[in-house]
Write a protein that holds these residues in place. Structure first.
Motif, PDB file in Angstrom:
ATOM      1  N   VAL A 108       0.804  -1.216  -0.030  1.00 41.68           N
ATOM      2  CA  VAL A 108       0.013   0.105   0.013  1.00 41.68           C
ATOM      3  C   VAL A 108       0.670   1.273  -0.225  1.00 41.68           C
ATOM      4  CG1 VAL A 108      -1.900  -1.248   1.224  1.00 41.68           C
ATOM      5  CG2 VAL A 108      -0.129   0.024   2.419  1.00 41.68           C
ATOM      6  N   GLU A 109       0.342   2.449  -0.227  1.00 44.46           N
ATOM      7  CA  GLU A 109       0.916   3.800  -0.399  1.00 44.46           C
ATOM      8  C   GLU A 109       2.004   3.911   0.723  1.00 44.46           C
ATOM      9  OE1 GLU A 109       1.416   5.750  -2.775  1.00 44.46           O
ATOM     10  OE2 GLU A 109      -0.277   5.144  -4.058  1.00 44.46           O
ATOM     11  N   ASP A 115       7.697   1.439  -3.675  1.00 42.90           N
ATOM     12  CA  ASP A 115       8.023   1.951  -5.059  1.00 42.90           C
ATOM     13  C   ASP A 115       9.395   2.555  -4.672  1.00 42.90           C
ATOM     14  OD1 ASP A 115       6.757   4.015  -3.293  1.00 42.90           O
ATOM     15  OD2 ASP A 115       6.985   5.412  -4.851  1.00 42.90           O
ATOM     16  N   LEU A 116       9.712   3.125  -3.511  1.00 40.31           N
ATOM     17  CA  LEU A 116      11.030   3.522  -3.207  1.00 40.31           C
ATOM     18  C   LEU A 116      11.965   2.549  -2.893  1.00 40.31           C
ATOM     19  CD1 LEU A 116      12.448   6.313  -2.664  1.00 40.31           C
ATOM     20  CD2 LEU A 116      11.809   5.860  -0.169  1.00 40.31           C
ATOM     21  N   LEU A 117      11.531   1.590  -2.497  1.00 36.09           N
ATOM     22  CA  LEU A 117      12.411   0.312  -2.293  1.00 36.09           C
ATOM     23  C   LEU A 117      12.987  -0.361  -3.588  1.00 36.09           C
ATOM     24  CD1 LEU A 117      13.730  -1.755  -0.348  1.00 36.09           C
ATOM     25  CD2 LEU A 117      11.784  -3.221  -0.399  1.00 36.09           C
ATOM     26  N   SER A 165      15.265   2.385  -5.122  1.00 36.42           N
ATOM     27  CA  SER A 165      16.695   1.913  -4.520  1.00 36.42           C
ATOM     28  C   SER A 165      17.416   0.735  -4.923  1.00 36.42           C
ATOM     29  CB  SER A 165      16.481   1.956  -3.035  1.00 36.42           C
ATOM     30  OG  SER A 165      15.959   3.138  -2.547  1.00 36.42           O
ATOM     31  N   PHE A 166      16.646  -0.499  -5.087  1.00 36.55           N
ATOM     32  CA  PHE A 166      17.269  -1.618  -5.472  1.00 36.55           C
ATOM     33  C   PHE A 166      17.651  -1.556  -7.025  1.00 36.55           C
ATOM     34  CE2 PHE A 166      16.462  -6.031  -7.033  1.00 36.55           C
ATOM     35  CZ  PHE A 166      17.658  -6.607  -6.304  1.00 36.55           C
ATOM     36  N   SER A 167      16.931  -0.891  -7.822  1.00 39.74           N
ATOM     37  CA  SER A 167      17.474  -0.445  -9.205  1.00 39.74           C
ATOM     38  C   SER A 167      18.892  -0.112  -9.238  1.00 39.74           C
ATOM     39  CB  SER A 167      16.355   0.219  -9.948  1.00 39.74           C
ATOM     40  OG  SER A 167      16.837   0.436 -11.095  1.00 39.74           O
ATOM     41  N   LEU A 168      18.637   1.110  -8.297  1.00 41.85           N
ATOM     42  CA  LEU A 168      20.166   1.735  -8.166  1.00 41.85           C
ATOM     43  C   LEU A 168      21.213   0.978  -7.857  1.00 41.85           C
ATOM     44  CD1 LEU A 168      19.222   5.208  -6.723  1.00 41.85           C
ATOM     45  CD2 LEU A 168      19.784   4.825  -9.179  1.00 41.85           C
ATOM     46  N   LYS A 197       0.612  -3.113  -9.793  1.00 42.34           N
ATOM     47  CA  LYS A 197       1.219  -1.900 -10.186  1.00 42.34           C
ATOM     48  C   LYS A 197       2.871  -1.697  -9.800  1.00 42.34           C
ATOM     49  CE  LYS A 197       1.093   3.226  -9.481  1.00 42.34           C
ATOM     50  NZ  LYS A 197       0.403   4.334  -8.637  1.00 42.34           N
ATOM     51  N   LEU A 198       3.082  -2.291  -8.708  1.00 40.64           N
ATOM     52  CA  LEU A 198       4.592  -2.629  -8.167  1.00 40.64           C
ATOM     53  C   LEU A 198       5.347  -3.646  -8.965  1.00 40.64           C
ATOM     54  CD1 LEU A 198       4.002  -2.271  -4.269  1.00 40.64           C
ATOM     55  CD2 LEU A 198       5.286  -0.606  -5.941  1.00 40.64           C
ATOM     56  N   LYS A 199       4.442  -4.673  -9.537  1.00 38.19           N
ATOM     57  CA  LYS A 199       5.505  -5.618 -10.374  1.00 38.19           C
ATOM     58  C   LYS A 199       5.586  -5.131 -11.720  1.00 38.19           C
ATOM     59  CE  LYS A 199       3.639  -9.514  -7.843  1.00 38.19           C
ATOM     60  NZ  LYS A 199       2.461 -10.979  -7.985  1.00 38.19           N
ATOM     61  N   ARG A 200       4.612  -4.053 -12.457  1.00 36.41           N
ATOM     62  CA  ARG A 200       4.910  -3.530 -13.577  1.00 36.41           C
ATOM     63  C   ARG A 200       6.086  -2.551 -13.321  1.00 36.41           C
ATOM     64  NH1 ARG A 200      -0.546  -3.302 -13.752  1.00 36.41           N
ATOM     65  NH2 ARG A 200      -0.643  -1.260 -13.072  1.00 36.41           N
TER      66      ARG A 200
END
Length: 271
Positions: free
Chosen positions: A168-169, A174-176, A179-182, A204-207
């Motif tokens: 949930v919001e 999304d921030l995690l 960060s993981f992508s970076l 939405k988060l999986k996309r």
């Protein structure tokens, strides 16, 4: 219980606690039928202590008190340092009235207590801070078969970052993911991210993980009864919540000996 399937009903029965519900099966807390059922349950009892857990229960207790003359004591437990009612106008109009009804308010952290005092001008003497308790001995034992099934994603060559959160919001997964992508872009080390939890933002988060090109490095687990077993296999715990009333998962991570990266906000910094 007010709605749902009575998740704790079996456990309560084993503890000799009589459990009724759902009293409002459709989640309509203005249902006359629900209040009639509640009155019927309580009418023949004396020395009643009504504990209201979370805002919907506070509303139910408030309405019950208006239409019933029984001499009851009311206690409300508040979990989050967030508005009692999501709608800003309704919150301003009704929350002060609702929160002044209980004889006592339990806040699960100093952060929640300070929020209630500051935002709703609740008298400090009306609030008692009672933090969550924690004991890993109360967790469900795990068999070798379940262990093998639950932890089949573990590879000793990988480095596991993990979180346990509703999708949930508030939890800012999304921030995690960002960060993981970076992290993946900056390092060749075999990092994997484990996300235990479910919620309205799941798809939405999986996309978003696909957009960030990290989907192949994430393990999504909807739910588990064996949080500690997962944590014991991780290398780092992350909590990106914007706010937390208490954050029991932090105690679970501490119990598992995990280093923790978390937001410096509300009760998180206290824990």
């Amino acid at each position: 219980f007010l709605k749902g399937n009575g998740f704790f009903k079996k456990w309560l029965k084993e503890k000799k606690v009589v459990c009724y519900g759902p009293i409002f099966p459709l989640g309509n807390y203005l249902s006359i039928k629900g209040y009639f059922q509640l009155s019927k349950l309580l009418n023949n009892l004396d020395n009643i202590l009504i504990h209201m857990h979370m805002p919907p229960a506070l509303l139910v207790g408030f309405i019950y008190k208006i239409f019933n003359s029984k001499n009851c004591k009311y206690i409300y437990t508040s979990h989050n340092d967030e508005p009692l009612i999501p709608n800003k106008f309704a919150d301003k109009l009704f929350s002060n009235i609702l929160l002044k009804m209980p004889n006592k308010i339990i806040a699960i952290s100093n952060s929640v207590s300070n929020y209630l005092i500051k935002k709703y001008s609740i008298n400090e003497s009306s609030i008692k801070v009672i933090p969550y308790g924690f004991s890993n001995s109360s967790y469900m034992p795990i068999t070798k078969e379940i262990m093998s099934e639950e932890l089949n994603y573990i590879n000793k060559n990988n480095i596991y970052l993990g979180t346990v959160a509703r999708l949930v919001e508030q939890k800012r997964i999304d921030l995690l993911l960002e960060s993981f992508s970076l992290l993946k872009n900056k390092s060749q080390l075999p990092f994997k991210l484990v996300i235990i939890g479910d919620g309205i933002l799941s798809e939405k988060l999986k996309r978003y993980a696909i957009d960030k090109k990290v989907a192949n490095h994430i393990i999504w687990i909807k739910n588990t009864n064996y949080v500690l077993e997962h944590m014991n296999k991780w290398d780092l715990f992350c909590l990106t919540s914007e706010y937390e009333g208490f954050g029991l998962v932090l105690l679970e991570a501490i119990s598992s000996g995990l280093p923790i990266v978390a937001m410096k906000t509300s009760s998180i910094k206290d824990i």
